[in-house]
Design a protein around this motif. Sequence first.
Motif, PDB file in Angstrom:
ATOM      1  N   GLY A   1       0.814  -1.193   0.000  1.00  0.00           N
ATOM      2  CA  GLY A   1       0.000   0.000   0.000  1.00  0.00           C
ATOM      3  C   GLY A   1       0.851   1.247   0.000  1.00  0.00           C
ATOM      4  N   LEU A   2       0.336   2.295   0.641  1.00  0.00           N
ATOM      5  CA  LEU A   2       0.982   3.597   0.523  1.00  0.00           C
ATOM      6  C   LEU A   2       1.206   4.291   1.865  1.00  0.00           C
ATOM      7  CD1 LEU A   2       2.044   5.795  -1.358  1.00  0.00           C
ATOM      8  CD2 LEU A   2      -0.315   6.619  -1.625  1.00  0.00           C
ATOM      9  N   ALA A   3       0.180   4.352   2.699  1.00  0.00           N
ATOM     10  CA  ALA A   3       0.213   5.264   3.841  1.00  0.00           C
ATOM     11  C   ALA A   3       1.202   4.890   4.930  1.00  0.00           C
ATOM     12  CB  ALA A   3      -1.183   5.389   4.449  1.00  0.00           C
ATOM     13  N   CYS A   4       1.633   3.633   4.959  1.00  0.00           N
ATOM     14  CA  CYS A   4       2.532   3.215   6.044  1.00  0.00           C
ATOM     15  C   CYS A   4       3.965   2.963   5.586  1.00  0.00           C
ATOM     16  CB  CYS A   4       1.992   1.971   6.736  1.00  0.00           C
ATOM     17  SG  CYS A   4       2.039   0.472   5.725  1.00  0.00           S
ATOM     18  N   VAL A   5       4.237   3.063   4.307  1.00  0.00           N
ATOM     19  CA  VAL A   5       5.541   2.656   3.778  1.00  0.00           C
ATOM     20  C   VAL A   5       6.510   3.835   3.836  1.00  0.00           C
ATOM     21  CG1 VAL A   5       6.761   1.658   1.823  1.00  0.00           C
ATOM     22  CG2 VAL A   5       4.370   1.017   2.256  1.00  0.00           C
TER      23      VAL A   5
ATOM     24  N   VAL B   1      -8.282   6.879   4.952  1.00  0.00           N
ATOM     25  CA  VAL B   1      -6.872   6.598   4.704  1.00  0.00           C
ATOM     26  C   VAL B   1      -6.611   5.148   5.099  1.00  0.00           C
ATOM     27  CG1 VAL B   1      -4.485   7.221   5.222  1.00  0.00           C
ATOM     28  CG2 VAL B   1      -6.262   8.989   5.217  1.00  0.00           C
ATOM     29  N   LEU B   2      -6.348   4.307   4.113  1.00  0.00           N
ATOM     30  CA  LEU B   2      -6.078   2.887   4.388  1.00  0.00           C
ATOM     31  C   LEU B   2      -4.653   2.733   4.917  1.00  0.00           C
ATOM     32  CD1 LEU B   2      -7.762   1.386   1.238  1.00  0.00           C
ATOM     33  CD2 LEU B   2      -8.241   0.634   3.571  1.00  0.00           C
ATOM     34  N   PRO B   3      -4.481   2.140   6.098  1.00  0.00           N
ATOM     35  CA  PRO B   3      -3.134   2.027   6.678  1.00  0.00           C
ATOM     36  C   PRO B   3      -2.141   1.258   5.811  1.00  0.00           C
ATOM     37  CG  PRO B   3      -4.795   1.679   8.361  1.00  0.00           C
ATOM     38  CD  PRO B   3      -5.527   1.741   7.053  1.00  0.00           C
ATOM     39  N   GLY B   4      -2.554   0.103   5.270  1.00  0.00           N
ATOM     40  CA  GLY B   4      -1.640  -0.723   4.485  1.00  0.00           C
ATOM     41  C   GLY B   4      -1.044  -1.853   5.303  1.00  0.00           C
ATOM     42  N   ARG B   5      -0.095  -2.546   4.710  1.00  0.00           N
ATOM     43  CA  ARG B   5       0.487  -3.698   5.394  1.00  0.00           C
ATOM     44  C   ARG B   5       2.005  -3.648   5.407  1.00  0.00           C
ATOM     45  NH1 ARG B   5      -2.310  -8.459   1.828  1.00  0.00           N
ATOM     46  NH2 ARG B   5      -2.615  -7.284  -0.078  1.00  0.00           N
ATOM     47  N   CYS B   6       2.561  -4.381   6.343  1.00  0.00           N
ATOM     48  CA  CYS B   6       4.008  -4.525   6.486  1.00  0.00           C
ATOM     49  C   CYS B   6       4.351  -5.988   6.256  1.00  0.00           C
ATOM     50  CB  CYS B   6       4.451  -4.084   7.878  1.00  0.00           C
ATOM     51  SG  CYS B   6       6.213  -4.304   8.181  1.00  0.00           S
ATOM     52  N   LEU B   7       5.105  -6.245   5.223  1.00  0.00           N
ATOM     53  CA  LEU B   7       5.448  -7.625   4.866  1.00  0.00           C
ATOM     54  C   LEU B   7       6.791  -8.059   5.446  1.00  0.00           C
ATOM     55  CD1 LEU B   7       4.171  -7.620   1.168  1.00  0.00           C
ATOM     56  CD2 LEU B   7       2.960  -8.313   3.251  1.00  0.00           C
TER      57      LEU B   7
ATOM     58  N   LEU C   1      -1.089   9.978   8.610  1.00  0.00           N
ATOM     59  CA  LEU C   1      -2.478  10.196   9.009  1.00  0.00           C
ATOM     60  C   LEU C   1      -2.652  11.596   9.592  1.00  0.00           C
ATOM     61  CD1 LEU C   1      -5.267   8.870   9.229  1.00  0.00           C
ATOM     62  CD2 LEU C   1      -4.601   8.006  11.487  1.00  0.00           C
ATOM     63  N   ALA C   2      -1.681  12.031  10.389  1.00  0.00           N
ATOM     64  CA  ALA C   2      -1.731  13.390  10.929  1.00  0.00           C
ATOM     65  C   ALA C   2      -1.672  14.418   9.804  1.00  0.00           C
ATOM     66  CB  ALA C   2      -0.577  13.598  11.910  1.00  0.00           C
TER      67      ALA C   2
ATOM     68  N   LEU D   1     -11.371  21.696   4.735  1.00  0.00           N
ATOM     69  CA  LEU D   1     -12.461  21.457   3.789  1.00  0.00           C
ATOM     70  C   LEU D   1     -13.722  20.964   4.489  1.00  0.00           C
ATOM     71  CD1 LEU D   1     -10.424  19.639   0.967  1.00  0.00           C
ATOM     72  CD2 LEU D   1     -11.019  22.068   1.128  1.00  0.00           C
ATOM     73  N   ASN D   2     -13.669  20.930   5.840  1.00  0.00           N
ATOM     74  CA  ASN D   2     -14.798  20.443   6.641  1.00  0.00           C
ATOM     75  C   ASN D   2     -15.122  18.984   6.333  1.00  0.00           C
ATOM     76  OD1 ASN D   2     -16.738  20.826   8.668  1.00  0.00           O
ATOM     77  ND2 ASN D   2     -18.345  21.269   7.172  1.00  0.00           N
ATOM     78  N   ILE D   3     -14.067  18.204   6.162  1.00  0.00           N
ATOM     79  CA  ILE D   3     -14.194  16.781   5.869  1.00  0.00           C
ATOM     80  C   ILE D   3     -13.559  15.988   7.008  1.00  0.00           C
ATOM     81  CG2 ILE D   3     -13.476  14.909   4.319  1.00  0.00           C
ATOM     82  CD1 ILE D   3     -13.438  17.003   2.063  1.00  0.00           C
ATOM     83  N   LYS D   4     -14.267  14.975   7.476  1.00  0.00           N
ATOM     84  CA  LYS D   4     -13.713  14.088   8.485  1.00  0.00           C
ATOM     85  C   LYS D   4     -12.689  13.147   7.847  1.00  0.00           C
ATOM     86  CE  LYS D   4     -17.969  13.836  11.235  1.00  0.00           C
ATOM     87  NZ  LYS D   4     -19.050  12.931  11.710  1.00  0.00           N
ATOM     88  N   THR D   5     -11.606  12.885   8.556  1.00  0.00           N
ATOM     89  CA  THR D   5     -10.646  11.871   8.143  1.00  0.00           C
ATOM     90  C   THR D   5     -10.884  10.622   8.970  1.00  0.00           C
ATOM     91  OG1 THR D   5      -8.989  13.546   7.593  1.00  0.00           O
ATOM     92  CG2 THR D   5      -8.197  11.289   7.906  1.00  0.00           C
ATOM     93  N   VAL D   6     -10.957   9.479   8.294  1.00  0.00           N
ATOM     94  CA  VAL D   6     -11.099   8.203   8.997  1.00  0.00           C
ATOM     95  C   VAL D   6     -10.000   7.251   8.536  1.00  0.00           C
ATOM     96  CG1 VAL D   6     -13.594   8.414   9.317  1.00  0.00           C
ATOM     97  CG2 VAL D   6     -12.721   7.269   7.270  1.00  0.00           C
ATOM     98  N   PHE D   7      -9.780   6.232   9.341  1.00  0.00           N
ATOM     99  CA  PHE D   7      -8.882   5.140   8.978  1.00  0.00           C
ATOM    100  C   PHE D   7      -9.507   3.866   9.504  1.00  0.00           C
ATOM    101  CE2 PHE D   7      -7.871   6.399  13.201  1.00  0.00           C
ATOM    102  CZ  PHE D   7      -7.382   5.287  13.865  1.00  0.00           C
TER     103      PHE D   7
END
Length: 257
Positions: free
Chosen positions: A72-76, A104-110, A126-127, A136-142
């Motif tokens: 994935g992307l967000a954790c690498v 925001v999808l966390p992703g995986r660690c292989l 994520l921060a 933009l008045n949008i909630k962020t989720v994971f």
Amino acid sequence: MLNFTANLSLLFTEVPLIDRFKAAKQAGFNAVEIQFPYELSAAAIKNRLDEHDLKLVLFNVAADDLLQGGEGLACVPEKRDQFRQAIAQTIAYAKRLKPEVINVLPGRCLDNSRLEQYLATFKENLALAVEAFSPLNIKTVFEAVNTQDMPGFIIDSGTQMLEILKQLNHPNLFMQYDIYHMQMMGEKPEAFIAEHARKIGHIQFADCPGRGQPGTGQIDFDRVFSAIATSAYSGWVGAEYKPVGATAESLAWLKSA
């Protein structure tokens, strides 16, 4: 009464994505969500939303190779610059489409020896995301994802999500609680939602096992939907399942919910 969205990445796949908006409206939905909308232009999506009087509630930040078996992307750590580019792309779509929530999808660690580094990178990214989307008045989720379907996924429980919320401590950051994934991990979604509803920004569901529509697995959705309805949760509930048979034939739950 619960407000349901149709996840157009999994439902109505009998037709191309551009035609699923009409199919969702005809099936009785007033709102939709899309995992990754980027195969279509924001303008094309906005036209379909307006044409069919639909609201786009949620979509995800791009996740690179996650759905193809990658990390994935967000954790690498090595992909920090790419993640920032993905945030910029998401903002461009969000300004046009005005979703309520971005995931925001966390992703995986292989490589388990790097897990702590991956977790730290994810929290940093994520921060960054929540600071980018808040104006933009949008909630962020994971979300947490089960490790049977996605081995190595770095967030796989409600407890982990709660800990990250505590650590980042941002008023516009919430959990995305996926009933299917957490049931697969042995959690009790009804109890979790009842206790932590105010910390949940979006809920998704599929039956378990199999990830089909309600009635194809072991989950008692009358109880689940009742638990959500009587909780403090006030957001949308996303149908994110893989229909067994035609999508139109999988919607008996919608008529009775």
